[in-house]
Design a protein around this motif. Structure first.
Motif, PDB file in Angstrom:
ATOM      1  N   VAL A   1       0.690  -1.211   0.087  1.00  0.00           N
ATOM      2  CA  VAL A   1       0.078   0.043  -0.197  1.00  0.00           C
ATOM      3  C   VAL A   1       0.748   1.364  -0.084  1.00  0.00           C
ATOM      4  N   SER A   2       2.001   1.328   0.901  1.00  0.00           N
ATOM      5  CA  SER A   2       2.917   2.167   1.052  1.00  0.00           C
ATOM      6  C   SER A   2       3.528   2.696  -0.436  1.00  0.00           C
ATOM      7  N   ALA A   3       3.968   1.734  -1.074  1.00  0.00           N
ATOM      8  CA  ALA A   3       4.553   1.889  -2.328  1.00  0.00           C
ATOM      9  C   ALA A   3       3.712   2.203  -3.335  1.00  0.00           C
ATOM     10  N   ALA A   4       2.471   1.817  -3.357  1.00  0.00           N
ATOM     11  CA  ALA A   4       1.409   2.299  -4.173  1.00  0.00           C
ATOM     12  C   ALA A   4       0.799   3.742  -4.313  1.00  0.00           C
ATOM     13  N   PHE A   5       0.654   4.087  -2.988  1.00  0.00           N
ATOM     14  CA  PHE A   5       0.147   5.355  -2.656  1.00  0.00           C
ATOM     15  C   PHE A   5       0.922   6.371  -2.077  1.00  0.00           C
ATOM     16  N   GLY A   6       2.397   5.988  -1.718  1.00  0.00           N
ATOM     17  CA  GLY A   6       3.193   6.813  -0.900  1.00  0.00           C
ATOM     18  C   GLY A   6       2.632   7.301   0.443  1.00  0.00           C
ATOM     19  N   ALA A   7       1.919   6.255   1.189  1.00  0.00           N
ATOM     20  CA  ALA A   7       1.220   6.461   2.277  1.00  0.00           C
ATOM     21  C   ALA A   7       1.577   5.341   3.337  1.00  0.00           C
ATOM     22  N   PRO A   8       2.922   5.645   3.949  1.00  0.00           N
ATOM     23  CA  PRO A   8       3.502   4.439   4.957  1.00  0.00           C
ATOM     24  C   PRO A   8       2.192   4.373   6.125  1.00  0.00           C
ATOM     25  N   VAL A   9       1.665   5.396   6.918  1.00  0.00           N
ATOM     26  CA  VAL A   9       0.851   5.371   7.739  1.00  0.00           C
ATOM     27  C   VAL A   9      -0.572   4.740   7.183  1.00  0.00           C
ATOM     28  N   GLY A  10      -0.807   4.985   6.074  1.00  0.00           N
ATOM     29  CA  GLY A  10      -2.211   4.586   5.614  1.00  0.00           C
ATOM     30  C   GLY A  10      -2.041   3.103   5.219  1.00  0.00           C
ATOM     31  N   GLY A  11      -0.855   2.497   4.781  1.00  0.00           N
ATOM     32  CA  GLY A  11      -0.520   1.234   4.874  1.00  0.00           C
ATOM     33  C   GLY A  11      -0.562   0.448   5.984  1.00  0.00           C
TER      34      GLY A  11
END
Length: 820
Positions: free
Chosen positions: A311-321
């Motif tokens: 998720v983090s790689a897809a959206f640039g969102a580590p917390v979201g991941g």
């Protein structure tokens, strides 16, 4: 209720009840192939359709008692139907596969998320001192770092290859269209575009349909099941990763209404499962590292880290991941795990960011943290006022209704696919058809559109002039003639007036049906980006209408409403709240919109749930997976363990004859996976109390190494079996058929004392279903033994016994079990 002794024959399976889907034939599902067509013998714990520990139902004592009926396993006997089909059409599959959602498949097994604390395990743990435990902890962090780096690299590879190939395709088609616009004969351009699309999609579909069917779709439902404790065959194999990555590149380049973000989550999970084991079973290479982590419990934790890194790689969102892994995936969680998962997510984003910045030629500018970058929303210009909050809530309602329509249409379409389009060649033809139709619809809509806009800088990647005046481009082409990610960004950020309302309306309508038709095809593809694109289009349209109604007020900026529409639409389809809010905030780099995004998402979820389930849950249900939700059905307090459990249970004695063990394991009618071990007393009057539980996989390893009492007495040189021998056989234990036991060896005895789990979890037969469910779900069990007042085994509760009860429209309903 009688208990089945190890030597006794199990009673015959009860005939299927009338009206209970007795005519179920084999169904094509995530594992893709039918059992008979397997090219390798099914290993225990692989694709064998097993019901963990549950035998066939006992004879029914009171046929008319509705109370006792609930305790029965309604086994659907499929053999007759399959045989009939084979006699009629020896070489052909049936043209229609009957399927009902009210079924639970016996082909999915449970994973064992509870450590087997036998003597070997306890001895090993006691030998490890605290510094060694610290080393294990350091290894965990190292693995999480490696997961992050590799997931970031895979994401870079997908992104760069898609950009190159899609760029090449669009340039070829654009030059062709420009050439034929002047000369006439644009039908050649249409033909070229449709042929290019369908041929690329054909390759992407062939590799999925014929090589690894589990790589189809986004992979999120499969990973969700894996983290829930269901063993989906082939889901975290290296072959699946390779097909997934190639498949997603081809389906995005082939112009389908798909995104490459969903499959990144599956890819991250496969990478995590592979690295954490320190070996590849597919490549037959063992690196002799990380051997301590070769068990389901440890593997699960790393897989949830891999999903978050994806998720983090897809959206640039580590917390979201991290939140995605918590909300959608992991059924089990602790504080240390949160930190490690966050670390993996951060490393993943940083790796992707560094490599893409080098690739784009500005090495020290880390400005592309994810595969999709929504661009910055300037909060000074695009704030929101108090009176807009009801508007955002209304958009959430619209998103929820549209999401429910999308899911309902996709549900009927998937049912149709399961019934009729089950042959791989038909699946490839359907995918090619969708590719050609998508290109044709795009072309016709660009051709018919008269919406011309003047050039504004480099906003448009592939401007098509078509019939527009010089210095202008066709606005519809920016939506269709581009990768979906770029189209989303242009809808968010293009200045007001870039799009004609008619263009947006037509695009939303067409893309909605195309995306719905595309999800569930036999290609690797995600639903995130199409959902965002549909939402951004109608959101922008909504913003334009507001601006028109309010006389061009400054607050009615179409870009802001495009963002809210995208959030509402995605929330209405996949029904995630917490993680999506944070992903959208991180991807847009704007905290100001956190509250309105949350409002839109929550409203969309509440409204959508009123009509149908979320897309992922629906697909899990359609595949008849025994998925356990957070809580037992609310009205299930009236049921007790006695009515839910599987009986009779095959028990083994502590000192058991090898012949008996081989017969029990070879018995195809009752493919048990767990066997309660009882006291082997010579006195028949004494109660055979429960002493432990042993698994099929452990017994197979014991037979393979010939751990017999007689052999232990004969030679002292024979080394003792260690935990390492069990770990080396994990996860693909050999089938019982591959183990040769001679006639003399059958007479030997086997002592199970040191290998069985001496403290299995048990419940009394009076325990209520919610209590049993909570214990089973929270501890991640595979078998729960039901005992009476004398500690005698009366039944066994497995995942299927609990997943069978579901809250339907008419109250609590029981699903049938089928060998599909």
């Amino acid at each position: 209720m009688r208990r089945l002794e190890p030597d006794a024959e199990p009673p015959a399976a009860a005939a299927p009840q009338p009206g209970r889907m007795a005519n179920v034939a084999k169904k094509v599902s995530w594992s893709g192939r039918d059992r008979d067509e397997e090219d390798e013998p099914p290993a225990a714990g692989e694709t064998t359709p097993l019901l963990n520990g549950a035998g066939p139902p006992p004879p029914r004592p009171f046929p008319h008692s509705p109370f006792l009926r609930l305790g029965q396993l309604s086994n659907v006997d499929l053999d007759d139907d399959v045989r009939e089909l084979e006699t009629e059409t020896p070489s052909q599959l049936p043209s229609e596969i009957p399927h009902s959602e009210k079924l639970l498949s016996l082909r999915y097994e449970s994973l064992d998320y509870d450590n087997c604390e036998n003597q070997l395990f306890l001895e090993e743990e006691r030998r490890i001192h605290h510094t060694a435990f610290r080393t294990v902890e350091i290894k965990r962090w190292v693995i999480c770092g490696m997961i992050g780096i590799l997931t970031g690299l895979v994401a870079c590879f997908i992104d760069i290859v898609v950009e190159k190939l899609a760029g090449l395709k669009f340039r070829v088609v654009k030059d062709n269209i420009d050439k034929f616009t002047e000369k006439g004969g644009l039908s050649f351009s249409l033909l070229l575009w449709a042929t290019l699309n369908s041929s690329v999609v054909m390759v992407g579909s062939i590799i999925v349909a014929f090589i690894e069917p589990v790589a189809a779709g986004s992979g999120i439902p499969q990973i969700k099941c894996y983290l829930n404790g269901v063993k989906v065959p082939h889901v975290v194999r290296l072959k699946t990763l390779v097909i997934k990555v190639c498949g997603v590149i081809l389906s995005v380049v082939g112009g389908l209404a798909v995104g490459k973000e969903g499959p990144m989550i599956h890819s991250g999970a496969v990478i995590a499962a592979g690295i954490s084991q320190g070996r590849s079973t597919s490549l037959k290479r063992d690196f002799k590292i990380f051997e301590y982590f070769r068990r389901d419990t440890e593997k699960r934790d790393f897989v949830s880290a891999g999903a978050a890194a994806g998720v983090s790689a897809a959206f640039g969102a580590p917390v979201g991941g991290v939140l995605f892994s918590l909300e959608e995936g992991a059924s089990f969680w602790n504080q240390f795990l949160t930190w490690r998962i966050f670390f993996a997510s951060m490393i993943s984003t940083f790796t992707l960011n560094s490599i893409l910045s080098f690739y784009h030629g500005n090495p020290w500018d880390l400005s592309s943290p994810g595969l999709i970058n929504f661009g910055r929303f300037d909060s000074e210009k695009l704030g929101y006022t108090f009176q807009e909050i009801p508007i955002f809530i209304f958009m959430g309602v619209v998103g929820g209704i549209l999401g429910a329509i999308f899911n309902a249409l996709n549900y009927w379409l998937t049912m149709f696919r399961i019934r009729y389009i089950h042959r791989p060649c038909l699946q490839v033809i359907e995918a090619m058809l969708v590719g050609a139709v998508t290109a044709s619809v795009g072309f016709v809509m660009i051709y018919c559109s008269t919406d011309c806009q003047p050039f504004q800088g480099d906003a448009v990647a592939y401007p098509l002039q078509l019939f527009c005046a010089d210095g202008e481009y066709n606005s519809m082409a920016t939506a269709f003639f581009n990768t979906p990610e770029k189209s989303v960004v242009s809808l968010f950020h293009n200045p007001p007036g870039s799009y004609n309302p008619m263009t947006l309306g037509m695009f939303t309508l067409m893309y909605f049906f195309l995306a719905c038709w595309t999800y569930g095809l036999t290609v690797s593809a995600g639903v995130f980006i199409p959902s965002l694109l549909i939402g951004a289009a109608w959101g922008r349209l909504f913003g334009i209408s507001l601006s028109y109604l309010t006389g061009g007020s400054i607050w009615a900026d179409p870009g802001k409403y495009a963002l809210m529409g995208a959030a509402a639409q995605l929330g209405g389809i996949v029904r995630m709240t917490l993680s999506l809010t944070v992903i959208m905030m991180e991807a847009t780099g704007n905290v100001t919109y956190g509250f309105p995004i949350m409002l839109a998402l929550m409203t969309a979820k509440i409204v959508g749930d009123y009509f149908v389930e979320g897309l992922y849950d629906m697909h899990i249900q359609l595949q008849s997976v025994p998925f356990l939700h957070w809580e037992a059905p609310v009205t299930s307090h009236s049921l007790t363990a006695r009515e839910v459990m599987s009986t009779p249970v095959t028990c083994l004695r502590r000192l058991e004859k090898v012949g008996t063990i081989v017969d029990v394991l070879s018995d195809t009618s009752s493919n048990h996976n767990g066997f309660p071990v009882v006291e082997s007393s010579p006195d028949a009057t004494q109660v055979a109390g429960l002493r432990g539980l042993i698994l099929r996989s452990q017994l197979i390893v014991l037979l393979k190494h010939k751990v017999f009492v007689e052999r232990a007495n004969l030679s002292l040189v024979l080394r003792r079996l260690k935990l390492k021998d069990f770990r080396d056989a994990y996860p693909r234990f050999p089938p019982i058929q591959s183990i040769h036991v001679s006639q003399d060896e059958r007479e030997c005895m086997m002592d199970l004392t040191e290998f069985m789990n001496p403290s299995p979890y048990t419940v009394p037969e009076e325990a209520s279903l919610p209590r049993v469910f909570k214990l089973f779900r929270a501890l991640g069990l595979r078998h729960l033994v039901v005992v009476d007042n004398h500690n005698e085994v009366v039944g066994l509760v497995t995942r299927k016994d609990l997943a069978r009860y579901r809250l339907g429209k008419e109250g609590l309903e029981e699903l049938s079990l089928a060998q599909t």
